[in-house]
Design a protein around this motif. Structure first.
Motif, PDB file in Angstrom:
ATOM      1  N   MET A   1     -28.211  40.514  84.191  1.00 36.33           N
ATOM      2  CA  MET A   1     -27.527  39.381  83.589  1.00 36.33           C
ATOM      3  C   MET A   1     -26.166  39.117  84.239  1.00 36.33           C
ATOM      4  N   ILE A   2     -25.413  40.202  84.472  1.00 35.76           N
ATOM      5  CA  ILE A   2     -24.106  40.098  85.123  1.00 35.76           C
ATOM      6  C   ILE A   2     -24.093  40.970  86.370  1.00 35.76           C
ATOM      7  N   GLU A   3     -23.651  40.396  87.468  1.00 39.04           N
ATOM      8  CA  GLU A   3     -23.490  41.143  88.712  1.00 39.04           C
ATOM      9  C   GLU A   3     -22.118  40.802  89.299  1.00 39.04           C
ATOM     10  N   ILE A   4     -21.252  41.804  89.366  1.00 38.42           N
ATOM     11  CA  ILE A   4     -19.911  41.637  89.916  1.00 38.42           C
ATOM     12  C   ILE A   4     -19.792  42.514  91.155  1.00 38.42           C
ATOM     13  N   LYS A   5     -19.392  41.916  92.275  1.00 39.94           N
ATOM     14  CA  LYS A   5     -19.314  42.653  93.532  1.00 39.94           C
ATOM     15  C   LYS A   5     -17.954  42.454  94.196  1.00 39.94           C
ATOM     16  N   ASN A   6     -17.296  43.559  94.520  1.00 35.96           N
ATOM     17  CA  ASN A   6     -16.044  43.566  95.298  1.00 35.96           C
ATOM     18  C   ASN A   6     -15.016  42.574  94.758  1.00 35.96           C
ATOM     19  N   LEU A   7     -14.924  42.493  93.451  1.00 40.07           N
ATOM     20  CA  LEU A   7     -14.083  41.481  92.804  1.00 40.07           C
ATOM     21  C   LEU A   7     -12.623  41.918  92.779  1.00 40.07           C
ATOM     22  N   CYS A   8     -11.737  40.999  93.197  1.00 38.23           N
ATOM     23  CA  CYS A   8     -10.293  41.254  93.178  1.00 38.23           C
ATOM     24  C   CYS A   8      -9.576  40.086  92.506  1.00 38.23           C
ATOM     25  N   LYS A   9      -8.480  40.406  91.838  1.00 34.51           N
ATOM     26  CA  LYS A   9      -7.641  39.387  91.222  1.00 34.51           C
ATOM     27  C   LYS A   9      -6.183  39.769  91.431  1.00 34.51           C
ATOM     28  N   TYR A  10      -5.375  38.801  91.892  1.00 37.43           N
ATOM     29  CA  TYR A  10      -3.973  39.056  92.193  1.00 37.43           C
ATOM     30  C   TYR A  10      -3.075  38.206  91.294  1.00 37.43           C
ATOM     31  N   TYR A  11      -1.914  38.732  91.000  1.00 38.82           N
ATOM     32  CA  TYR A  11      -0.865  37.969  90.331  1.00 38.82           C
ATOM     33  C   TYR A  11       0.418  38.118  91.141  1.00 38.82           C
ATOM     34  N   THR A  12       1.253  37.092  91.132  1.00 38.26           N
ATOM     35  CA  THR A  12       2.529  37.146  91.843  1.00 38.26           C
ATOM     36  C   THR A  12       3.667  37.199  90.839  1.00 38.26           C
ATOM     37  N   MET A  13       4.531  38.204  91.000  1.00 40.71           N
ATOM     38  CA  MET A  13       5.735  38.332  90.168  1.00 40.71           C
ATOM     39  C   MET A  13       6.937  38.366  91.112  1.00 40.71           C
ATOM     40  N   GLY A  14       7.628  37.232  91.191  1.00 44.03           N
ATOM     41  CA  GLY A  14       8.730  37.122  92.144  1.00 44.03           C
ATOM     42  C   GLY A  14       8.182  37.175  93.556  1.00 44.03           C
ATOM     43  N   ASP A  15       8.646  38.129  94.330  1.00 43.15           N
ATOM     44  CA  ASP A  15       8.171  38.297  95.700  1.00 43.15           C
ATOM     45  C   ASP A  15       7.068  39.345  95.801  1.00 43.15           C
ATOM     46  N   THR A  16       6.667  39.866  94.643  1.00 40.44           N
ATOM     47  CA  THR A  16       5.692  40.959  94.638  1.00 40.44           C
ATOM     48  C   THR A  16       4.303  40.445  94.274  1.00 40.44           C
ATOM     49  N   LYS A  17       3.325  40.860  95.066  1.00 42.09           N
ATOM     50  CA  LYS A  17       1.932  40.528  94.795  1.00 42.09           C
ATOM     51  C   LYS A  17       1.257  41.731  94.157  1.00 42.09           C
ATOM     52  N   ILE A  18       0.759  41.545  92.926  1.00 45.17           N
ATOM     53  CA  ILE A  18       0.155  42.641  92.172  1.00 45.17           C
ATOM     54  C   ILE A  18      -1.354  42.456  92.130  1.00 45.17           C
TER      55      ILE A  18
ATOM     56  N   VAL B   1     -10.874  32.910  87.072  1.00 43.45           N
ATOM     57  CA  VAL B   1     -11.756  33.160  88.215  1.00 43.45           C
ATOM     58  C   VAL B   1     -11.106  34.191  89.130  1.00 43.45           C
ATOM     59  N   CYS B   2     -11.925  34.855  89.929  1.00 47.35           N
ATOM     60  CA  CYS B   2     -11.411  35.891  90.828  1.00 47.35           C
ATOM     61  C   CYS B   2     -10.839  35.256  92.098  1.00 47.35           C
ATOM     62  N   ASP B   3     -10.081  36.058  92.837  1.00 51.11           N
ATOM     63  CA  ASP B   3      -9.525  35.604  94.114  1.00 51.11           C
ATOM     64  C   ASP B   3     -10.428  35.970  95.288  1.00 51.11           C
ATOM     65  N   SER B   4     -11.194  37.027  95.139  1.00 46.50           N
ATOM     66  CA  SER B   4     -12.173  37.398  96.162  1.00 46.50           C
ATOM     67  C   SER B   4     -13.297  38.181  95.506  1.00 46.50           C
ATOM     68  N   GLY B   5     -14.392  38.353  96.249  1.00 46.09           N
ATOM     69  CA  GLY B   5     -15.583  38.936  95.644  1.00 46.09           C
ATOM     70  C   GLY B   5     -16.365  37.857  94.927  1.00 46.09           C
ATOM     71  N   TYR B   6     -17.343  38.264  94.133  1.00 47.85           N
ATOM     72  CA  TYR B   6     -18.099  37.256  93.400  1.00 47.85           C
ATOM     73  C   TYR B   6     -18.590  37.774  92.048  1.00 47.85           C
ATOM     74  N   TYR B   7     -18.891  36.804  91.190  1.00 51.69           N
ATOM     75  CA  TYR B   7     -19.375  37.066  89.835  1.00 51.69           C
ATOM     76  C   TYR B   7     -20.596  36.186  89.610  1.00 51.69           C
ATOM     77  N   ILE B   8     -21.748  36.824  89.429  1.00 50.66           N
ATOM     78  CA  ILE B   8     -23.006  36.120  89.168  1.00 50.66           C
ATOM     79  C   ILE B   8     -23.374  36.317  87.701  1.00 50.66           C
ATOM     80  N   LEU B   9     -23.571  35.228  86.981  1.00 55.27           N
ATOM     81  CA  LEU B   9     -23.968  35.263  85.575  1.00 55.27           C
ATOM     82  C   LEU B   9     -25.290  34.520  85.430  1.00 55.27           C
ATOM     83  N   ASN B  10     -26.335  35.257  85.046  1.00 55.04           N
ATOM     84  CA  ASN B  10     -27.666  34.650  84.897  1.00 55.04           C
ATOM     85  C   ASN B  10     -28.085  33.864  86.136  1.00 55.04           C
ATOM     86  N   GLY B  11     -27.809  34.448  87.307  1.00 58.28           N
ATOM     87  CA  GLY B  11     -28.226  33.835  88.555  1.00 58.28           C
ATOM     88  C   GLY B  11     -27.315  32.744  89.074  1.00 58.28           C
ATOM     89  N   ILE B  12     -26.221  32.454  88.366  1.00 58.25           N
ATOM     90  CA  ILE B  12     -25.294  31.389  88.763  1.00 58.25           C
ATOM     91  C   ILE B  12     -24.015  32.016  89.317  1.00 58.25           C
TER      92      ILE B  12
END
Length: 228
Positions: free
Chosen positions: A1-18, A56-67
């Motif tokens: 039903m759910i397939e998540i692969k190599n998923l990354c998410k970033y946030y920026t705080m000032g000059d710092t990328k988290i 949504v993620c910044d890289s990688g992918y998220y498949i939900l029910n084939g979508i």
């Protein structure tokens, strides 16, 4: 039903990328009851938002029910949220001026379903969570546990593929928490796929499978089965 692969998410705080999520890989099958457990800041809420199509993620992918969710527009994501995912929140998120049955009807009304069918479905869901007789009570006339059961009924109303529960017992006392978790187990027994987000290991262990998060990563070797 759910397939998540190599998923990354970033946030920026000032000059710092988290990096809030660091190369996440996760599969969840239909009819599973999975808990995602971790301390504050571990990334579990960010992961929940992505699974729930609230972000949504910044890289990688998220498949939900084939979508592939990454390729969907905001309006398409909203449609997925309304039809495929039922949300349960720590603070219930009920509309205070509406009674229980009206709160449960809300996601159905957005689909353009007739008022009669909305009412019938809402009543069925309230009965399923053992709130028959409380249908016309407003949130301030209900206990915390009853409010959470209204929220569960609302999540069920649209017949979602997945129930996504974010700290569903966090605002409740121990005894009431046990009752709510009993309701969740019963829903799972009846075939519902449930993903539970929590910081409480005791709550997490009531799922059939636990995934542990820390510092934006899924902990290797932190998959358990109930009773292990």
């Amino acid at each position: 039903m759910i397939e998540i692969k190599n998923l990354c998410k970033y946030y920026t705080m000032g000059d710092t990328k988290i990096k809030a999520l660091d190369n996440i890989n996760l599969s969840i099958s239909e009819n599973e009851f999975v808990s995602i457990v971790g301390p504050s800041g571990s990334g579990k809420s960010t992961l929940m938002n992505i699974i729930g199509c609230l972000d949504v993620c910044d890289s990688g992918y998220y498949i939900l029910n084939g979508i592939n969710i990454n390729e969907m527009s905001e309006s398409e994501l909203a449609d997925v949220r309304n039809k495929q995912i039922g949300f349960i929140f720590q603070n219930f998120n009920l509309l205070p001026k509406m009674n229980a049955v009206e709160n449960v009807e809300v996601p159905l009304l957005y689909r353009g379903i007739s008022e009669k069918k909305c009412r019938e479905r809402a009543m069925e869901c309230l009965e399923k969570v053992k709130l028959k007789g409380r249908e016309y009570h407003r949130p301030n006339q209900l206990s915390g546990g009853q409010q959470q059961r209204v929220a569960i009924a609302r999540a069920l109303a649209g017949g979602p593929k997945i129930i996504l529960a974010d700290e569903p017992t966090g605002a409740l006392d121990r005894k009431t928490s046990e009752k709510i978790m009993g309701t969740m187990k019963e829903l799972h027994k009846n075939g519902q796929t449930i993903i539970l987000i929590t910081h409480d290991l005791k709550v997490a262990k009531q799922a059939k499978r636990i995934v542990s998060m820390e510092d934006g990563k899924l902990e290797d070797g932190k998959l358990y089965m109930e009773g292990d």
